[in-house]
Write an enzyme that holds these catalytic residues in place. Structure first.
Site, short mmCIF file in Angstrom:
data_model
loop_
_atom_site.label_atom_id
_atom_site.label_comp_id
_atom_site.label_asym_id
_atom_site.label_seq_id
_atom_site.Cartn_x
_atom_site.Cartn_y
_atom_site.Cartn_z
CG ASP A 192 -2.01 1.05 1.14
OD1 ASP A 192 -2.97 0.79 0.41
OD2 ASP A 192 -1.88 2.10 1.79
CG ASN A 200 -4.63 11.34 -5.76
OD1 ASN A 200 -3.84 11.64 -6.65
ND2 ASN A 200 -5.42 10.28 -5.82
CG HIS A 205 -7.18 13.20 -9.00
ND1 HIS A 205 -7.31 12.13 -8.14
CD2 HIS A 205 -8.09 14.12 -8.59
CE1 HIS A 205 -8.27 12.38 -7.25
NE2 HIS A 205 -8.76 13.59 -7.51
CG ASP A 209 -3.52 8.99 -12.59
OD1 ASP A 209 -3.98 8.45 -11.56
OD2 ASP A 209 -4.24 9.42 -13.51
CD GLU A 236 -4.74 3.93 -1.84
OE1 GLU A 236 -5.07 4.16 -0.67
OE2 GLU A 236 -5.52 4.01 -2.80
#
Length: 328
Positions: A192, A200, A205, A209, A236
């Site tokens: 994780d 984020n 965003h 990414d 994630e």
């Protein structure tokens, strides 16, 4: 005499017709020598007819090492070799004397790798003796590449390029059964990205990414063995399946992955753990048996991941006992 002239005329017409067919075609006689190599076959292979007519060197047009073509198998009665030579093929049957197969060919002369669909059909005389075998070829490369692209989309995560959740589930089930038969341990890592929501929110965003892509690439580089699978598990979270691997081996890979992401040194100003992007990893290992399931292994890794987060993140925590789930 007129009958003989008629037969000869028909033969000449058949040869000329085959020579000018738009479908690449060649013909072998009963001694496996090329007797026809038409214009379309010349264009496809880059090999002129005069180089192969009268020889058994037709394989050189398609492969860089000597091997039989489909027509050869018919002449030799070696249809048992089709599994070894062709990626896909029809089975010989009593209803048809011909064969059909598909294969990647290297095409040495034109320096291309083409996916060819191949048909081979025998020609017999009135007594049933084999006179020749006709092989026709169709270039299916574009269709095959399109099919492979679609299959890739079905099994890969669109953002990171790792295996997707569907691939993970299928691999997990298959390897669980295999390791159960072998009586060998199997391990899973659940990975994780720490405080990714805060990342984020802080960076947007698009940067999020990019972060996931970088983490996925670093993770994938540390999963060396062909039998292992690195996947995007969701959001994630990532996962690694490691067949025939005990807990010690899994922990070694987990630490390598955590170090690789540390080395990326991606700033994470909103993190409550470190000034860079870090990972929490849960590791679990089990020997599959009738007393547990693949879901138990995932649950054990998930419980270990939960403890890694609870203990401060940026760490690897493990369990090799399903009973430890109760502690979480």
């Amino acid at each position: 005499m007129p009958t003989s002239r008629h037969t000869e005329s028909a033969h000449v017409f058949a040869v000329r017709l085959m020579q000018h067919l738009v479908v690449p075609t060649f013909v072998l006689n009963a001694e496996r020598r090329v007797i026809i190599w038409n214009k379309a076959c010349e264009r496809l292979t880059g090999v002129p007819a005069h180089e192969v007519i009268g020889t058994s060197d037709h394989w050189r047009a398609f492969y860089d090492q000597e091997r039989h073509c489909l027509a050869d198998l018919l002449v030799l009665g070696r249809t048992d070799a089709m599994d070894e030579l062709y990626v896909t093929h029809t089975e010989p049957s009593d209803c048809t004397n011909g064969l059909r197969a598909e294969n990647w060919c290297v095409m040495p002369q034109v320096k291309k790798r083409l996916y060819l669909a191949v048909d081979a059909g025998p020609i017999y005389d009135e007594e049933g003796n084999l006179l020749a075998v006709v092989e026709t070829l169709r270039d299916q490369t574009e269709q095959k590449l399109a099919q492979m692209a679609l299959q890739s989309l079905a099994v890969k995560d669109g953002l990171t390029g790792l295996a997707n959740r569907r691939s993970f589930d299928e691999k997990l089930e298959a390897e669980w059964l295999h390791n159960q038969r072998e009586g060998t341990p199997m391990s899973i890592l659940l990975v994780d990205v720490d405080h990714f929501k805060l990342y984020n929110d802080s960076y947007g965003h698009q940067k999020g990414d990019s972060c996931l892509k970088a983490v996925a690439a670093a993770l994938d580089e540390q999963v060396f063995r062909p039998s292992d699978l690195a996947a995007r598990y969701g959001g994630e979270e990532f996962a690694v399946i490691m067949p025939n691997t005990d807990l010690e081996g899994a922990l070694h890979v987990a630490e390598r992955i955590r170090d690789a992401v540390h080395a990326l040194n991606m700033p994470h100003g909103a993190s409550q753990t470190a000034d860079r992007v870090t990972l929490s990893i849960g590791a679990a290992s089990l020997v599959p048996s009738d007393d547990c399931t693949a879901d138990d292994l995932v649950a054990a890794a998930d419980a270990a991941l939960y403890r890694a987060k609870r203990q401060g993140r940026d760490r690897v925590v493990s369990t090799d006992r399903v009973e430890e789930l109760e502690e979480a």
